[in-house]
Structure formats: structure tokens, C-alpha cells
Design a protein around this motif. Structure first.
Motif, PDB file in Angstrom:
ATOM      1  N   LEU A   3      31.081  21.642  32.873  1.00  0.00           N
ATOM      2  CA  LEU A   3      31.983  22.373  33.460  1.00  0.00           C
ATOM      3  C   LEU A   3      31.550  23.893  34.274  1.00  0.00           C
ATOM      4  N   PHE A   4      32.356  24.038  35.096  1.00  0.00           N
ATOM      5  CA  PHE A   4      32.069  25.258  35.829  1.00  0.00           C
ATOM      6  C   PHE A   4      33.106  26.352  35.425  1.00  0.00           C
ATOM      7  N   VAL A   5      32.702  27.399  34.787  1.00  0.00           N
ATOM      8  CA  VAL A   5      33.498  28.400  34.406  1.00  0.00           C
ATOM      9  C   VAL A   5      33.362  29.716  35.275  1.00  0.00           C
ATOM     10  N   THR A   6      34.445  30.188  35.779  1.00  0.00           N
ATOM     11  CA  THR A   6      34.745  31.291  36.894  1.00  0.00           C
ATOM     12  C   THR A   6      35.431  32.277  35.960  1.00  0.00           C
ATOM     13  N   VAL A   7      34.909  33.677  35.939  1.00  0.00           N
ATOM     14  CA  VAL A   7      35.494  34.754  35.152  1.00  0.00           C
ATOM     15  C   VAL A   7      36.121  35.635  36.369  1.00  0.00           C
ATOM     16  N   LYS A   8      37.448  36.005  36.452  1.00  0.00           N
ATOM     17  CA  LYS A   8      37.836  36.961  37.457  1.00  0.00           C
ATOM     18  C   LYS A   8      38.678  38.020  36.752  1.00  0.00           C
ATOM     19  N   SER A   9      38.568  39.199  37.565  1.00  0.00           N
ATOM     20  CA  SER A   9      39.408  40.297  36.845  1.00  0.00           C
ATOM     21  C   SER A   9      40.156  40.873  37.998  1.00  0.00           C
ATOM     22  N   LEU A  10      41.559  40.800  37.821  1.00  0.00           N
ATOM     23  CA  LEU A  10      42.592  41.393  38.874  1.00  0.00           C
ATOM     24  C   LEU A  10      42.266  42.821  39.008  1.00  0.00           C
ATOM     25  N   PHE A 131      43.529  40.379  33.006  1.00  0.00           N
ATOM     26  CA  PHE A 131      44.173  41.391  33.489  1.00  0.00           C
ATOM     27  C   PHE A 131      43.808  42.546  33.170  1.00  0.00           C
ATOM     28  N   THR A 132      43.489  43.524  33.924  1.00  0.00           N
ATOM     29  CA  THR A 132      43.151  44.835  33.884  1.00  0.00           C
ATOM     30  C   THR A 132      44.266  45.858  33.548  1.00  0.00           C
ATOM     31  N   MET A 133      43.753  46.629  32.467  1.00  0.00           N
ATOM     32  CA  MET A 133      44.784  47.696  32.032  1.00  0.00           C
ATOM     33  C   MET A 133      44.569  48.917  32.829  1.00  0.00           C
TER      34      MET A 133
END
Length: 139
Positions: A3-10, A131-133
Motif C-alpha cells: 500500500l502507499f501511505v501519505t501523511v499530510k498535515s493541514l 490536524f495541526t493544533m
């Protein structure tokens, strides 16, 4: 299953923090299984990284370029030498999901229920959005 996993941060200027290919066996059947397998794999990689020691750390030009695209260039030093516990890490990840600190998308569809069946196939794209605090004071 690959699988391909992408981590994003708003809230970040860079669209993606990392995109990795992972191998999960057996195939996760629910979101809970997927999160558990992903956390366990990452804890295992951290333990392996803690055990391997480079005498003289260095970066190649390709590594500098690849890390620069992600937004952080470093030697990957680990300063916390504590051994992580997989069960605690999984519990923390489940609590964070339930608290809404991140969302999971499988093939552009949001996975909402932890125990609902997932239809995963080899090569699927999985996206974790953190989600960025916001920090700061009123005064």
C-alpha cells in the motif's frame, strides 16, 4: 499487500510530509486493523533505527534532495532512547482518531468507522491527515 501511505498535515506549506510504500500482512479488514498494523510497523522501524548505529553519519546528494522536498533535512538522529511499546502506541493512535486529531482516507474515500469493513487492494493509496493544533495566547 503493498500500500502507499501519505501523511499530510493541514496548516503546512508543503502538501505532503511523506509518501511511503508499506507491506502489510495479513490484509487489514477494518480501519482499526489498518491503524494497528501501521502503528506496529512504524514502531518496529523505530526500534530497528534505534539499534542501528552509524559511526560517521553523512547524507548523499540524493538524500539531501529527497529530504528537502519533504521540508526537513537531517541525519535522522533519535534522541529518545526509550523502547516504545506497541500496545501503548496503538491505544494512543486509536484515542487520537476518536478525538478527531487525524482522519484517514482510503482511495479518496474517508474511513469514519473503526470497525466497518475496508476494501483494500494492492497499490491502494491511504492518506492520514493530521490536524495541526493552534498555539498562542490571547494577550
Amino acid at each position: 499487500m503493498k500500500l502507499f501511505v501519505t501523511v499530510k498535515s493541514l496548516g503546512k506549506r508543503k502538501p505532503a510530509l511523506a509518501r511511503n510504500e508499506i507491506e502489510l500482512n495479513p490484509t487489514p479488514e477494518t480501519l482499526r486493523d489498518l491503524i494497528t498494523a501501521t502503528v506496529a510497523l512504524n514502531v518496529q522501524k523505530l526500534r530497528e533505527k534505534q539499534e542501528s548505529v552509524a559511526l560517521i553519519p553523512f547524507l548523499t546528494g540524493e538524500e539531501i534532495q529527497a529530504q528537502g522536498e519533504i521540508g526537513k533535512v537531517g541525519f535522522g538522529s533519535i534522541y529518545n532512547d526509550g523502547v516504545p511499546d506497541i500496545e501503548d502506541a496503538v491505544n494512543t493512535a486509536m484515542q487520537a482518531f476518536e478525538d478527531g486529531l487525524y482522519r484517514v482516507f482510503v482511495c479518496d474515500e474517508e474511513a469514519i468507522e473503526l470497525d466497518a469493513p475496508l476494501s483494500l487492494h494492492a497499490g491502494n493509496e491511504i492518506v492520514f491527515i493530521r490536524f495541526t493544533m493552534l498555539a498562542g495566547g490571547l494577550w
